[in-house]
Design a protein around this motif. Structure first.
Motif, PDB file in Angstrom:
ATOM      1  N   GLY A  23      21.768 -18.733 -17.233  1.00  0.00           N
ATOM      2  CA  GLY A  23      22.939 -18.541 -18.341  1.00  0.00           C
ATOM      3  C   GLY A  23      22.162 -18.471 -19.499  1.00  0.00           C
ATOM      4  O   GLY A  23      22.679 -17.417 -20.378  1.00  0.00           O
ATOM      5  N   LEU A  24      21.416 -19.275 -20.018  1.00  0.00           N
ATOM      6  CA  LEU A  24      20.739 -19.248 -21.223  1.00  0.00           C
ATOM      7  C   LEU A  24      19.722 -17.675 -21.266  1.00  0.00           C
ATOM      8  O   LEU A  24      20.079 -17.208 -22.517  1.00  0.00           O
ATOM      9  CB  LEU A  24      19.514 -20.268 -21.529  1.00  0.00           C
ATOM     10  N   LEU A  25      19.251 -17.297 -20.216  1.00  0.00           N
ATOM     11  CA  LEU A  25      18.649 -16.044 -20.533  1.00  0.00           C
ATOM     12  C   LEU A  25      19.527 -14.835 -20.459  1.00  0.00           C
ATOM     13  O   LEU A  25      19.272 -13.951 -21.280  1.00  0.00           O
ATOM     14  CB  LEU A  25      17.587 -15.783 -19.329  1.00  0.00           C
ATOM     15  N   VAL A  26      20.599 -14.881 -19.666  1.00  0.00           N
ATOM     16  CA  VAL A  26      21.780 -13.885 -19.867  1.00  0.00           C
ATOM     17  C   VAL A  26      22.293 -13.903 -21.082  1.00  0.00           C
ATOM     18  O   VAL A  26      22.541 -12.703 -21.955  1.00  0.00           O
ATOM     19  CB  VAL A  26      22.783 -13.939 -18.634  1.00  0.00           C
ATOM     20  N   GLU A  27      22.701 -14.868 -21.517  1.00  0.00           N
ATOM     21  CA  GLU A  27      23.263 -15.001 -23.203  1.00  0.00           C
ATOM     22  C   GLU A  27      22.158 -14.505 -24.153  1.00  0.00           C
ATOM     23  O   GLU A  27      22.861 -13.845 -25.040  1.00  0.00           O
ATOM     24  CB  GLU A  27      23.394 -16.360 -23.507  1.00  0.00           C
ATOM     25  N   ARG A  28      20.844 -14.831 -23.847  1.00  0.00           N
ATOM     26  CA  ARG A  28      19.865 -14.393 -24.719  1.00  0.00           C
ATOM     27  C   ARG A  28      19.765 -12.595 -24.658  1.00  0.00           C
ATOM     28  O   ARG A  28      19.586 -12.085 -25.685  1.00  0.00           O
ATOM     29  CB  ARG A  28      18.644 -14.937 -24.479  1.00  0.00           C
ATOM     30  N   ALA A  29      20.038 -12.301 -23.455  1.00  0.00           N
ATOM     31  CA  ALA A  29      19.912 -10.914 -23.395  1.00  0.00           C
ATOM     32  C   ALA A  29      21.043 -10.208 -23.990  1.00  0.00           C
ATOM     33  O   ALA A  29      20.905  -9.104 -24.514  1.00  0.00           O
ATOM     34  CB  ALA A  29      19.945 -10.225 -21.842  1.00  0.00           C
ATOM     35  N   GLY A  30      22.181 -10.787 -23.816  1.00  0.00           N
ATOM     36  CA  GLY A  30      23.443 -10.154 -24.422  1.00  0.00           C
ATOM     37  C   GLY A  30      23.520 -10.099 -26.018  1.00  0.00           C
ATOM     38  O   GLY A  30      23.646  -9.256 -26.754  1.00  0.00           O
ATOM     39  N   LEU A  31      22.728 -11.263 -26.448  1.00  0.00           N
ATOM     40  CA  LEU A  31      22.643 -11.707 -28.010  1.00  0.00           C
ATOM     41  C   LEU A  31      21.482 -10.583 -28.448  1.00  0.00           C
ATOM     42  O   LEU A  31      21.672  -9.915 -29.587  1.00  0.00           O
ATOM     43  CB  LEU A  31      22.380 -12.811 -28.382  1.00  0.00           C
ATOM     44  N   LEU A  32      20.559 -10.270 -27.881  1.00  0.00           N
ATOM     45  CA  LEU A  32      19.532  -9.355 -28.237  1.00  0.00           C
ATOM     46  C   LEU A  32      19.871  -7.831 -28.292  1.00  0.00           C
ATOM     47  O   LEU A  32      19.605  -7.071 -29.155  1.00  0.00           O
ATOM     48  CB  LEU A  32      18.260  -9.540 -27.529  1.00  0.00           C
TER      49      LEU A  32
END
Length: 146
Positions: free
Chosen positions: A72-81
């Motif tokens: 979840g953290l990494l998917v959120e990070r991909a979306g934010l980047l």
């Protein structure tokens, strides 16, 4: 041993992502009626692409918010980047095209890009902490050690 992980996500962040998703998706679909005058000066194709990209990136970030664990953290990070890239491009395009008249919208988009990058950095730190904890709790210990 007790390990406490800090989570820096707040309801404000989720609210901003949700608002960006809803408003950007609506602006992409109903560009002529909803887009700001600064965005309309970019033209319908570039304007719709800009809003659609921001909506998709915010949606990916929201999916990551509701997923658990490191994934979840990494998917959120991909979306934010991705959101940072789209909003930076949109802000610079509006400022280059509209000049001072596009200052408010362009400045807002640049602020969204900076906030997204900052949160992406925080997520990277949190993911490393979580991975470290996982490693520490799964290390094979000799019998008799606690």
């Amino acid at each position: 041993m007790t390990i406490t992980l800090r989570r820096s996500r707040s309801p404000f962040q989720v609210g901003v992502l949700l608002a960006l998703f809803l408003l950007s998706a609506a602006s992409a679909l109903f560009f002529d009626a909803m887009a700001t005058s600064s965005a309309r000066e970019l033209g319908p194709l570039l304007g719709r692409l800009m809003y659609g990209g921001m909506a998709a990136a915010a949606c990916v970030g929201l999916v990551g918010v509701w997923l658990d664990d490191v994934v979840g953290l990494l998917v959120e990070r991909a979306g934010l980047l991705s959101l940072a890239c789209w909003s930076l491009a949109a802000g610079l395009a509006v400022l280059a095209n509209s000049g001072v008249r596009g200052g408010q919208f362009g400045g807002y988009m640049l602020a969204v890009a900076l906030m997204s990058l900052w949160r992406g950095w925080q997520i990277g730190r949190e993911a490393r902490e979580l991975a470290t904890v996982r490693h520490l709790t799964t290390v094979d210990r000799p019998e008799g050690d606690e």
